[in-house]
Design a protein around this motif. Structure first.
Motif, PDB file in Angstrom:
ATOM      1  N   ARG A 334      10.513   4.908   5.403  1.00  0.00           N
ATOM      2  CA  ARG A 334      10.959   4.672   4.008  1.00  0.00           C
ATOM      3  C   ARG A 334      11.181   3.310   2.880  1.00  0.00           C
ATOM      4  O   ARG A 334      10.405   2.586   3.579  1.00  0.00           O
ATOM      5  CB  ARG A 334      12.945   4.347   4.041  1.00  0.00           C
ATOM      6  CG  ARG A 334      13.738   5.572   4.602  1.00  0.00           C
ATOM      7  CD  ARG A 334      14.762   4.786   6.311  1.00  0.00           C
ATOM      8  NE  ARG A 334      15.399   6.375   6.704  1.00  0.00           N
ATOM      9  CZ  ARG A 334      15.884   7.516   5.726  1.00  0.00           C
ATOM     10  NH1 ARG A 334      16.216   7.498   4.696  1.00  0.00           N
ATOM     11  NH2 ARG A 334      16.973   8.648   6.596  1.00  0.00           N
ATOM     12  N   ASP A 339      16.135   2.587   2.736  1.00  0.00           N
ATOM     13  CA  ASP A 339      16.154   2.668   1.137  1.00  0.00           C
ATOM     14  C   ASP A 339      18.021   2.608   0.976  1.00  0.00           C
ATOM     15  O   ASP A 339      18.612   3.669   0.603  1.00  0.00           O
ATOM     16  CB  ASP A 339      15.090   3.993   0.454  1.00  0.00           C
ATOM     17  CG  ASP A 339      15.984   5.443   2.270  1.00  0.00           C
ATOM     18  OD1 ASP A 339      16.578   4.989   2.465  1.00  0.00           O
ATOM     19  OD2 ASP A 339      15.391   6.269   1.097  1.00  0.00           O
ATOM     20  N   TRP A 340      18.264   2.874   2.501  1.00  0.00           N
ATOM     21  CA  TRP A 340      19.940   3.417   3.018  1.00  0.00           C
ATOM     22  C   TRP A 340      20.459   2.146   2.312  1.00  0.00           C
ATOM     23  O   TRP A 340      21.875   1.774   1.708  1.00  0.00           O
ATOM     24  CB  TRP A 340      20.063   4.063   4.280  1.00  0.00           C
ATOM     25  CG  TRP A 340      21.581   4.462   4.866  1.00  0.00           C
ATOM     26  CD1 TRP A 340      21.896   4.128   5.861  1.00  0.00           C
ATOM     27  CD2 TRP A 340      22.447   4.767   3.586  1.00  0.00           C
ATOM     28  NE1 TRP A 340      23.339   4.125   5.993  1.00  0.00           N
ATOM     29  CE2 TRP A 340      23.952   4.524   4.747  1.00  0.00           C
ATOM     30  CE3 TRP A 340      23.227   5.128   2.520  1.00  0.00           C
ATOM     31  CZ2 TRP A 340      24.753   4.618   4.563  1.00  0.00           C
ATOM     32  CZ3 TRP A 340      24.204   5.678   2.037  1.00  0.00           C
ATOM     33  CH2 TRP A 340      24.794   5.390   2.865  1.00  0.00           C
ATOM     34  N   ILE A 377      18.938   9.637  -2.255  1.00  0.00           N
ATOM     35  CA  ILE A 377      18.590   9.899  -1.118  1.00  0.00           C
ATOM     36  C   ILE A 377      19.471  10.728  -0.119  1.00  0.00           C
ATOM     37  O   ILE A 377      20.388  11.402  -0.077  1.00  0.00           O
ATOM     38  CB  ILE A 377      18.502   8.316  -0.111  1.00  0.00           C
ATOM     39  CG1 ILE A 377      19.521   7.861  -0.178  1.00  0.00           C
ATOM     40  CG2 ILE A 377      17.138   7.403  -0.756  1.00  0.00           C
ATOM     41  CD1 ILE A 377      19.376   6.899   0.733  1.00  0.00           C
TER      42      ILE A 377
END
Ligand SMILES: [Zn+2]
Length: 420
Positions: A334, A339-340, A377
């Protein structure tokens, strides 16, 4: 190599001849000249103009639009807002005896690949269990919210009643050099019917053109035989790098060596040769996404290198496959390490380059629309040796298949399994 080049040249010649012949029959005897009995060059009799083989029509429908009256081809459609499962594959192993031959690549190939046989069993199973293919780019759309900000939204899908949506993506469909000696297809070609086929060599070194040895023509063929598996015409999204070209064609530049005119001429011939392959793939439901140019690590590489890599993907790959808003993280890594929970500078940069659907790898088909930036995502599941041998396979893959009917233990090395 010589043979490949000769074949390519023949193909290019054919294509350019076909192009010339289209508008002008009168001057076209340069290809057909032969020496007559009297030793003089004489023109061939004007050949019967061969009609271009008409490709079978291929229909692509938008799954976000309800068919008129809720019915198409006698099938009732219904709204679906549930989970969209997502499986990804690498090129499949055509010849397990070459892949699993005890060399240094064996373990990696066992970990990350499935064989053509296993792939075929997986297709059968997901089909029987009521999955239907949808294209990843149809699942989410970009729109504007009430404040005028660009946002991604999840689309309602209109599916044949009782069916469940499935996205497929195939990573690294570049047919890298290392794959060629290890039992994979060498490249995609158009076969004599104009259909996508693989070209490669069997363990005895014989050239083989087939639609049964690579996951791309295999899926084409499966959908021909089971059209209800792809009610919208979708196939898979091909996630391609660029450092060894694409689809088995060496379309890349190389800045680490002195680039000669000969190399550039070969590269241009590869570019011309891959164009009709790309066109036929796109016509028949395949789409393309970026896997970065150099299969780079987006979590750790410097911003400068990521930017250079991204530009190079656009220059050398995007220029051939066309625009895309889908990015598949190499190694599943990521950007910015995560990216969360956060949106870091690398993610922001990638989004600024047009990517809206950014895919990693995970233990479920998780997806989340980002709140602070226009992007979604999503994680993908990965049928491969690691998961086929995993003790969690029933829990995580049980909706798709019973692993006992899939894994080809006769073909794979004897590494054991962790399920009962
Ligand atoms: Zn990859």
């Amino acid at each position: 190599m010589k043979k490949i080049t000769a074949l390519l040249l023949a193909l290019i010649l054919l294509i350019s001849l076909a192009a010339c012949g289209a508008g002008n029959n009168s001057g076209g005897n340069n290809a057909g000249n032969h020496t007559g009995e009297n030793g003089q060059d004489e023109p061939s009799p004007e050949p019967e103009p061969e009609p271009e083989p008409e490709p079978e029509p291929y229909h692509i429908y938008d799954p976000t639009v309800m068919p008129e009256g809720g019915v198409r081809d006698g099938v009732a459609y219904t709204a679906y807002d549930g989970i969209v499962e997502h499986l990804f594959f690498h090129p499949v192993i055509a010849y397990p005896e070459l892949a699993f031959d005890g060399d240094s690549q064996e373990k990696g190939l066992d970990d990350y690949m499935v064989t053509a046989t296993e792939f075929s069993r997986i297709l059968e199973s997901v089909y029987e269990r009521g999955y239907v293919l949808v294209d990843i780019a149809d699942v989410w759309s970009e729109t504007t919210d009430e404040n005028g900000n660009a946002v991604m939204v999840r689309n309602t899908l209109y599916l044949p009643e009782g069916k469940k949506p499935l996205i497929l993506s195939y990573d690294d469909t570049n047919y890298y050099e290392y794959m060629l000696e290890n039992g994979f297809a060498y490249k995609l070609i158009l076969d004599e019917d104009g259909k996508i086929a693989s070209w490669g060599k069997d363990p005895q070194g014989n050239e083989v053109v087939s639609r049964d040895l690579d996951a791309i023509p295999m899926l084409d063929k499966f959908v021909e035989e089971h059209p209800d598996f792809s009610p919208f015409g979708a196939k898979a999204c091909l996630s391609v790098t660029g450092y060894e070209g694409i689809l088995g064609y060496r379309t890349q530049t190389d800045s680490t060596i002195e680039w000669t005119d000969e190399m550039e001429a070969f590269r241009q011939s590869e570019i011309e040769a891959v164009k009709p392959i790309i066109a036929e793939l796109k016509r028949t439901g395949w789409t393309f996404g970026s896997h970065t140019f150099g299969h780079i690590r987006l979590g750790t590489l410097s911003m400068e290198k990521i930017q250079r890599d991204t530009q190079r993907w656009f220059d050398e790959v995007g220029s051939l496959v066309g625009p895309t808003n889908v990015l598949f993280y190499p190694h599943g890594e990521r950007p910015d390490g995560d990216d969360w929970k956060q949106t870091g500078p690398v993610f922001q940069y990638l989004q600024s380059q047009g990517f809206r659907i950014l895919c990693s790898v995970g233990i479920e088909s998780f997806s989340a629309i980002k709140k602070d930036i226009c992007a979604v995502i999503c994680d993908r599941l990965h049928p491969d040796g690691t998961t086929l041998r995993s003790k969690y396979v029933d829990q995580r893959y049980g909706q798709f298949y019973d692993v006992r009917e899939i894994i080809d233990l006769d073909a794979r090395p004897d590494y054991g399994v962790n399920w009962q």
